[in-house]
Design an enzyme around this catalytic site. Structure first.
Site, PDB file in Angstrom:
ATOM      1  CE  LYS A  46      19.633  62.363  26.550  1.00 21.96           C
ATOM      2  NZ  LYS A  46      19.555  62.104  25.112  1.00 21.96           N
ATOM      3  CB  VAL A  84      24.089  62.838  30.170  1.00 25.15           C
ATOM      4  CG1 VAL A  84      24.412  64.095  29.366  1.00 25.15           C
ATOM      5  CG2 VAL A  84      23.195  63.177  31.347  1.00 25.15           C
TER       6      VAL A  84
HETATM    7  N1  HSE Z   1      16.009  59.735  22.134  1.00 20.49           N
HETATM    8  C1  HSE Z   1      17.336  60.095  22.534  1.00 20.49           C
HETATM    9  C2  HSE Z   1      18.075  60.630  21.344  1.00 20.49           C
HETATM   10  C3  HSE Z   1      18.125  58.955  23.126  1.00 20.49           C
HETATM   11  O1  HSE Z   1      17.544  60.649  20.244  1.00 20.49           O
HETATM   12  O2  HSE Z   1      19.197  61.075  21.518  1.00 20.49           O
HETATM   13  C4  HSE Z   1      17.740  58.710  24.545  1.00 20.49           C
HETATM   14  O3  HSE Z   1      17.918  59.819  25.336  1.00 20.49           O
END
Ligand code: HSE
Length: 428
Positions: free
Chosen positions: A207, A134
């Site tokens: 998250k 997260v």
């Molecule tokens: N792809 C996610 C982001 C990172 O752009 O924050 C990994 O959770």
């Protein structure tokens, strides 16, 4: 002399490489801080011969991550494969059953299977740590479960997908369209292999579901989340929200109400001058509100080798020190089933529509809003060459259901072209 903590790392992508680099660079520091040497004994990844810019020559190699999890010379499985099911879940379960703790960055796996995995970990007397899952480098799990353990939480919210925040802030600064900036993000390698995980709000939703479980003592309930991505945000929305003093963010909000648990991940407007409004690029921000502490704002890099590696290492250090903590901050049997509540908290809304520019058109729209109990707070009609007038309305606080009824009724006025865009304005 204490025994070394022996790691098996499954997955050598950006995060895995970050973890190896920190372990090498900070070996002495980590030993001083934990009182133990931390060593890697075995690794696994899809491609053994790929040049990762970091040597894996000294480690045993396994093709199968489950084999890593079962090795007798591994104490902790570091699962950095990703994906809710498949090899990540198989290796995690195998590690727990083999009596090993697990450190993971896998939000999807925990958002979907968190309760079952927590129960398995407890049954086996093992730990699952997932700070890196997260908000990348931001220590939000620790903050909720440890530092703020004395608080009843009232709201947890934040911007937790850096890619979406990059796209929205880049549209604002460049004036480019959503499609153009999406392609730019793609070229820069910011998007997940399945871009819908980012722009569809799923990654950020995973998250938020984890944070809500910890904060409100409920079983993780990603399925119950109100979820909307950023794909329908146009450059006009960005400009016109800015003109009214707002920024658009993919914002997650969770709160416990008398009716149940609200969990919402959707594009919202926030005041341009607020901490959330000023958040630029790929940075993440989590805002926590507790009854004793008040409001805490955590800000930092949400992705990348260093920040995410840093979060994984923090968890490894906890295990090296022998720290014990329930997966969601309390024993899994004590987590209540989440009773999902559609958010009914009243809010102001931003409404963008195209109106036929003829006498009485605006009056008809105002009547529909008034008939549904919605009061106009501010309004702008922009200069235009074509027959359709761009009109922007900011409502007073109202119920989303009333607004939806008003929007449905607008088609019958004969003066509103298409369906108006409605975005919630979050009080932050
Ligand atoms: N792809 C996610 C982001 C990172 O752009 O924050 C990994 O959770």
């Amino acid at each position: 002399m204490s025994t070394p903590l022996r790691l098996g790392i499954a997955g050598l992508g950006t995060v895995g490489v970050g973890v190896l680099r920190i372990l090498r660079k900070q070996a002495k520091l980590l030993q001083a801080r934990t009182g133990r040497e931390i060593v890697v004994t075995a690794v696994s990844a899809r491609n053994r011969s790929k040049d990762r810019g970091v040597s894996i020559a000294g480690f045993a190699w396994e093709d199968d991550p489950v084999a890593i999890a079962r090795r007798t010379d591994v104490d902790v499985l570091v699962e950095l494969i990703g994906g809710s099911d498949g090899p990540a879940k198989a290796a995690t379960e195998a590690a727990l059953r083999a009596g090993k703790d697990v450190v993971t960055a896998n939000k999807a796996m925990l958002a979907v299977h968190g309760q079952a995995l927590a129960e398995l970990a407890e049954a086996e007397g093992r730990q699952i740590r997932y700070e890196a899952a997260v908000a990348g480098g931001i220590p939000v799990i620790k903050t909720l479960t440890e530092a703020l353990a004395g608080n009843e939480f009232t709201r947890v919210m934040g911007v937790m997908n850096g890619t979406c925040n990059y796209i929205l802030t880049r549209m604002q600064s460049s004036g480019l369209s959503y499609d153009e900036v999406f392609e730019e993000a793609n070229q820069l390698g910011y998007l997940e292999a399945d871009p819908n995980l980012d722009v569809g709000g799923i990654d950020a939703g995973h998250k938020l579901a984890l944070l809500a479980s910890i904060a409100f003592g409920t079983r993780v309930a990603f399925d119950a989340m109100e979820l909307e991505g950023i794909g329908r945000i146009t450059i006009d929305d960005i400009h016109q929200a800015a003109d009214m003093g707002y920024r658009i963010k993919l914002l997650g909000v969770s709160r416990m109400t008398g009716r149940g648990l609200e969990q919402r991940m959707s594009p919202c407007l926030v005041p341009a001058g607020s901490a959330l409004g000023q958040l630029e690029g790929g940075t993440n921000m989590v805002v926590i509100e507790g009854d004793s502490v008040g409001q805490i704002v955590l800000r930092g890099a949400g992705a990348g080798e260093g920040p995410t590696g840093s979060a994984v290492i923090g968890d490894i250090c906890d295990l090296a020190r022998g720290a014990r903590l329930s997966v969601f901050g309390q024993p899994s049997a004590t987590l209540a089933a989440a009773k999902p509540a559609v958010s009914t908290t009243p809010a102001a809304f931003y409404l963008r529509m195209a109106l036929q520019d003829k006498p009485g058109a605006l009056a008809k729209v105002a009547t529909v809003l008034g008939d549904n109990g919605i009061s106009i707070h501010r309004m702008r009609q922009y200069d235009h060459a074509a027959a359709l007038a761009p009109v922007l309305i900011v409502t007073h606080r109202c119920m989303r259901a009333d607004l939806d009824r008003a929007i449905a009724a607008m088609a019958a006025t004969g003066v509103v072209e298409g369906v108006p865009v409605a975005l919630r304005i979050e009080e932050v």
